[in-house]
Design a protein around this motif. Structure first.
Motif, PDB file in Angstrom:
ATOM      1  N   MET A  47      95.782  41.471  44.288  1.00  0.00           N
ATOM      2  CA  MET A  47      97.271  41.563  43.772  1.00  0.00           C
ATOM      3  C   MET A  47      97.881  40.364  44.290  1.00  0.00           C
ATOM      4  SD  MET A  47      96.522  44.547  43.120  1.00  0.00           S
ATOM      5  CE  MET A  47      97.995  44.721  41.971  1.00  0.00           C
ATOM      6  N   ASP A  50      98.073  38.950  40.130  1.00  0.00           N
ATOM      7  CA  ASP A  50      98.647  40.045  39.567  1.00  0.00           C
ATOM      8  C   ASP A  50     100.038  39.784  39.681  1.00  0.00           C
ATOM      9  OD1 ASP A  50      96.451  42.641  39.176  1.00  0.00           O
ATOM     10  OD2 ASP A  50      95.835  41.044  40.761  1.00  0.00           O
ATOM     11  N   CYS A  53     101.357  36.820  37.726  1.00  0.00           N
ATOM     12  CA  CYS A  53     101.428  37.055  35.994  1.00  0.00           C
ATOM     13  C   CYS A  53     102.753  37.680  35.956  1.00  0.00           C
ATOM     14  CB  CYS A  53     100.317  37.793  35.829  1.00  0.00           C
ATOM     15  SG  CYS A  53      98.807  36.922  35.465  1.00  0.00           S
ATOM     16  N   TRP A  75      99.321  52.515  36.482  1.00  0.00           N
ATOM     17  CA  TRP A  75      97.863  52.274  36.418  1.00  0.00           C
ATOM     18  C   TRP A  75      97.481  53.834  35.623  1.00  0.00           C
ATOM     19  CZ3 TRP A  75      98.538  55.915  40.482  1.00  0.00           C
ATOM     20  CH2 TRP A  75      97.314  56.656  40.911  1.00  0.00           C
ATOM     21  N   LEU A 134     101.152  44.989  45.958  1.00  0.00           N
ATOM     22  CA  LEU A 134     101.964  44.472  44.765  1.00  0.00           C
ATOM     23  C   LEU A 134     103.481  44.079  45.117  1.00  0.00           C
ATOM     24  CD1 LEU A 134     101.557  42.795  42.502  1.00  0.00           C
ATOM     25  CD2 LEU A 134     101.394  44.786  41.059  1.00  0.00           C
ATOM     26  N   TYR A 160      91.791  48.367  30.265  1.00  0.00           N
ATOM     27  CA  TYR A 160      92.230  47.766  31.527  1.00  0.00           C
ATOM     28  C   TYR A 160      91.657  48.693  32.627  1.00  0.00           C
ATOM     29  CZ  TYR A 160      95.866  45.347  28.754  1.00  0.00           C
ATOM     30  OH  TYR A 160      96.634  44.554  28.123  1.00  0.00           O
ATOM     31  N   GLY A 190      97.934  43.074  31.918  1.00  0.00           N
ATOM     32  CA  GLY A 190      97.518  43.820  33.201  1.00  0.00           C
ATOM     33  C   GLY A 190      96.100  43.270  33.511  1.00  0.00           C
ATOM     34  N   ARG A 191      95.215  44.105  34.488  1.00  0.00           N
ATOM     35  CA  ARG A 191      93.939  43.712  34.921  1.00  0.00           C
ATOM     36  C   ARG A 191      92.963  44.397  34.076  1.00  0.00           C
ATOM     37  NH1 ARG A 191      91.443  41.205  38.686  1.00  0.00           N
ATOM     38  NH2 ARG A 191      93.776  40.459  39.458  1.00  0.00           N
ATOM     39  N   VAL A 209      93.244  38.729  35.025  1.00  0.00           N
ATOM     40  CA  VAL A 209      94.383  39.614  34.907  1.00  0.00           C
ATOM     41  C   VAL A 209      95.151  38.745  33.896  1.00  0.00           C
ATOM     42  CG1 VAL A 209      95.485  38.568  36.986  1.00  0.00           C
ATOM     43  CG2 VAL A 209      96.521  40.560  36.240  1.00  0.00           C
TER      44      VAL A 209
END
Length: 334
Positions: A47, A50, A53, A75, A134, A160, A190-191, A209
């Motif tokens: 995270m 993430d 970003c 998610w 996160l 994702y 997203g990842r 990500v």
């Protein structure tokens, strides 16, 4: 520090902000570009990239001054995808469905962590644990209030693999009485840990990500806002145009423009030997160049040049040796 190409991520954030300015002569890709992307690839602790970003997304949207925005984050959440493709038990997917109408911050994540059914599912528990972590990082970055945990959000579930997010404008700046502009999301990401491996013959896994900024949609917002306000777009960063009303004065214009360039002043002239003065002045008005330096036979004889304000059309004569200092003074006051 994660890097993309040869530029550190802060430089990329700044570059994106420049690319997303209204279309102009120095940005000819506006009509063909649809988005600008930023990605972090590699093995990192959970995270952290993430959160970075999301921080970059906030920096770009704040810098563009498009108005208030909210980043929805979730998610994988669609029941069919979760049951048929992701292997979750139907009762777990149904329980998550109860939360689809909910949205909030870390408190909603903690509420779901306490749910007896969800807490028994390893996959759901891991995802919620990552989201809680996160939110801790987002709080440290000072952007938690811009993020909403929203399980109704769904973006390409086969693409994702973890957290997903989408930025929407809460409203766009308009004049009183005007309808707010509605354009949907202006950024998303997203990842996607499995995508790179799909193109590697050996199937090496490269966690990734990233985020994508909707350039075309943002251009539409800016252009419509400027139409409403009547604001004009400067299509050049040029500060001074060197002009003449007479023929055979190219050499004098070249001398003047070289002096301005050497002083760090953004200057240009028309690439013609004998342009008409009216053509030169119209060029300044259409492109938004604020000042004109005029040299002609009389000015050359008297050792002066004229400085013309394009906005007021006022002209003043100054000594030739004082030109740079006077231009710098005017630019600093504007």
């Amino acid at each position: 520090m994660p890097q993309l190409g040869l530029l550190p991520r802060r430089a990329w954030a700044a570059l994106l902000s420049q690319l997303l300015r209204p279309p102009c002569a120095s940005c000819t890709c506006a009509a063909s570009c649809h988005s600008q992307d930023f990605d972090i690839a590699g093995q990192f602790d959970p995270m952290i990239p993430d959160a970075e970003c999301l921080k970059i997304m906030c920096e770009i949207l704040n810098g563009l001054q498009l108005g208030d925005f909210l980043i929805k984050m979730a998610w994988k959440d669609v029941r069919h995808e979760m049951v048929a493709k992701k292997g979750l038990a139907p009762e777990v997917a149904d329980r998550i469905g109860d939360y689809v109408q909910c949205h909030g911050g870390v408190s909603l994540v903690e509420q779901m962590l306490q749910d007896p059914r969800l807490s028994q599912n390893k996959q759901a528990l891991e995802g919620l644990g990552d989201l809680k972590l996160l939110f801790e990082y987002l709080t440290l970055f000072g952007i938690a209030e811009k993020i909403s945990f929203d399980l109704s959000l769904a973006r390409g579930l086969d693409y994702y693999t973890g957290v997903i997010y989408e930025a929407v404008l809460l409203h766009t700046p308009t004049q009183a009485g005007e309808e707010p502009l509605s354009v949907g999301s202006v950024a998303a990401g997203g990842r996607y840990d499995g995508l790179v491996g799909m193109f590697d013959p050996k199937g090496h896994k490269v966690p990734c990500v990233g985020l994508s900024i909707g350039v075309e949609r943002i251009f539409n917002i800016v252009e419509q806002r400027m139409k409403i306000s009547g604001e004009k777009v400067r299509t050049t960063e040029t500060q001074v145009l060197v002009a003449t009303p007479h023929k055979n004065f190219l050499q004098e214009r070249l001398k003047l423009i070289a002096e301005l360039w050497d002083a760090g002043i953004k200057a240009e002239m028309l690439y013609k030997n004998n342009p008409k003065l009216l053509t030169q002045l119209h060029y300044c008005e259409s492109t938004g160049i604020p000042l004109v330096v005029i040299v002609g036979e009389q000015e050359l004889k008297e050792g002066v040049v004229k400085i013309r304000s394009v906005a007021s059309r006022e002209e003043v004569a100054i000594k030739r040796e004082n030109l740079v200092a006077e231009i710098q003074k005017r630019l600093s006051e504007s």
